[in-house]
Write an enzyme that holds these catalytic residues in place. Structure first.
Site, PDB file in Angstrom:
ATOM      1  CG  HIS A  17      -1.928  -0.980   1.394  1.00 34.95           C
ATOM      2  ND1 HIS A  17      -2.116  -1.697   2.556  1.00 34.95           N
ATOM      3  CD2 HIS A  17      -2.865  -1.414   0.531  1.00 34.95           C
ATOM      4  CE1 HIS A  17      -3.126  -2.524   2.408  1.00 34.95           C
ATOM      5  NE2 HIS A  17      -3.605  -2.382   1.181  1.00 34.95           N
ATOM      6  CE  LYS A  41     -13.524  -6.457   2.662  1.00 32.86           C
ATOM      7  NZ  LYS A  41     -12.351  -5.708   2.198  1.00 32.86           N
ATOM      8  NE  ARG A  91      -2.805  -7.248  -4.677  1.00 33.11           N
ATOM      9  CZ  ARG A  91      -3.606  -7.534  -3.669  1.00 33.11           C
ATOM     10  NH1 ARG A  91      -3.112  -7.777  -2.477  1.00 33.11           N
ATOM     11  NH2 ARG A  91      -4.918  -7.586  -3.835  1.00 33.11           N
ATOM     12  CB  SER A 128      -4.482  -6.595   4.717  1.00 32.79           C
ATOM     13  OG  SER A 128      -4.072  -5.332   4.261  1.00 32.79           O
TER      14      SER A 128
HETATM   15  O1  PNS Z   1      -9.287  -2.685   0.820  1.00 28.62           O
HETATM   16  P1  PNS Z   1     -10.625  -3.081   0.267  1.00 28.62           P
HETATM   17  O2  PNS Z   1     -11.514  -3.657   1.340  1.00 28.62           O
HETATM   18  O3  PNS Z   1     -10.523  -4.005  -0.916  1.00 28.62           O
HETATM   19  O4  PNS Z   1     -11.296  -1.707  -0.235  1.00 28.62           O
HETATM   20  C1  PNS Z   1     -12.467  -1.748  -0.986  1.00 28.62           C
HETATM   21  C2  PNS Z   1     -13.035  -0.365  -1.317  1.00 28.62           C
HETATM   22  C3  PNS Z   1     -13.186   0.480  -0.078  1.00 28.62           C
HETATM   23  C4  PNS Z   1     -12.123   0.342  -2.273  1.00 28.62           C
HETATM   24  C5  PNS Z   1     -14.397  -0.675  -1.979  1.00 28.62           C
HETATM   25  O5  PNS Z   1     -15.107  -1.557  -1.175  1.00 28.62           O
HETATM   26  C6  PNS Z   1     -15.244   0.545  -2.224  1.00 28.62           C
HETATM   27  O6  PNS Z   1     -15.035   1.238  -3.187  1.00 28.62           O
HETATM   28  N1  PNS Z   1     -16.221   0.794  -1.287  1.00 28.62           N
HETATM   29  C7  PNS Z   1     -17.080   1.963  -1.322  1.00 28.62           C
HETATM   30  C8  PNS Z   1     -18.543   1.604  -1.594  1.00 28.62           C
HETATM   31  C9  PNS Z   1     -18.889   1.873  -3.039  1.00 28.62           C
HETATM   32  O7  PNS Z   1     -18.731   2.957  -3.541  1.00 28.62           O
HETATM   33  N2  PNS Z   1     -19.360   0.823  -3.719  1.00 28.62           N
HETATM   34  C10 PNS Z   1     -19.642   0.873  -5.122  1.00 28.62           C
HETATM   35  C11 PNS Z   1     -18.373   0.612  -5.931  1.00 28.62           C
HETATM   36  S1  PNS Z   1     -18.593   0.917  -7.645  1.00 28.62           S
END
Ligand code: PNS
Length: 159
Positions: A17, A41, A91, A128
């Site tokens: 990150h 989660k 990745r 993670s």
């Molecule tokens: O580290 P993560 O858990 O993979 O992060 C995921 C994240 C926060 C980037 C993703 O879940 C997200 O964009 N969440 C916001 C909710 C949202 O906007 N959902 C619609 C996506 S098009």
């Protein structure tokens, strides 16, 4: 002012990150490390802890702020915060397959673009989830996480 958002759970933040965030900071005037909470989660660390670890680690870098995303759409959050781009590290091709629909959806929702940065070769295996598993089973993760995370992970054992 060109502002970008690096979103994620950061549970916990790791060196992969950090490398992407530092590169984003070289491309934009300001980078917001946006720490999300997805209620579906189960996190190892609380939102406050995840933010605290990211802030401690990034404190010395200019142009980077760490804050919670709050509830709702990421695209709306970017609009409220005046960010023109979301930056994500890739990745693998499976990361790309997962990210592409979200990138397209976010652009259609509010016009926010997504910039993909290829992850550095020696961080391609980091996640993670894997770091937490290795640490829980007694493995040494000091090479993969910053000191503030290592301290909070403690001495290992079942989570
Ligand atoms: O580290 P993560 O858990 O993979 O992060 C995921 C994240 C926060 C980037 C993703 O879940 C997200 O964009 N969440 C916001 C909710 C949202 O906007 N959902 C619609 C996506 S098009």
């Amino acid at each position: 002012m060109r502002r970008a958002v690096c979103p994620g759970s950061f549970d916990p933040i790791h060196n992969g990150h950090l490398e992407v965030i530092a590169r984003a900071a070289s491309l934009f005037d300001e980078v917001i490390v946006a720490v999300s909470t997805n209620y579906a989660k189960k996190y190892r660390f609380t939102l406050e802890e995840r933010i605290g670890m990211a802030r401690e680690t990034l404190a010395s870098l200019r142009g980077i702020v760490v804050e919670p995303v709050g509830e709702g759409l990421l695209a709306e959050y970017c609009r409220r915060r005046g960010a023109s781009a979301i930056v994500k590290g890739l990745r693998s091709s499976s990361d790309f397959d997962y990210e592409l629909p979200m990138a397209t959806m976010n652009r259609q929702l509010t016009g926010v673009e997504t910039v993909f940065l290829p992850a550095e070769g020696h961080y391609l295996h980091l996640s993670s989830t894997l770091i937490k598993e290795v640490h829980t089973l007694g493995g040494d993760v000091s090479e993969f996480v910053p000191k503030s995370v290592l301290r909070r992970l403690g001495s290992g054992g079942a989570v």
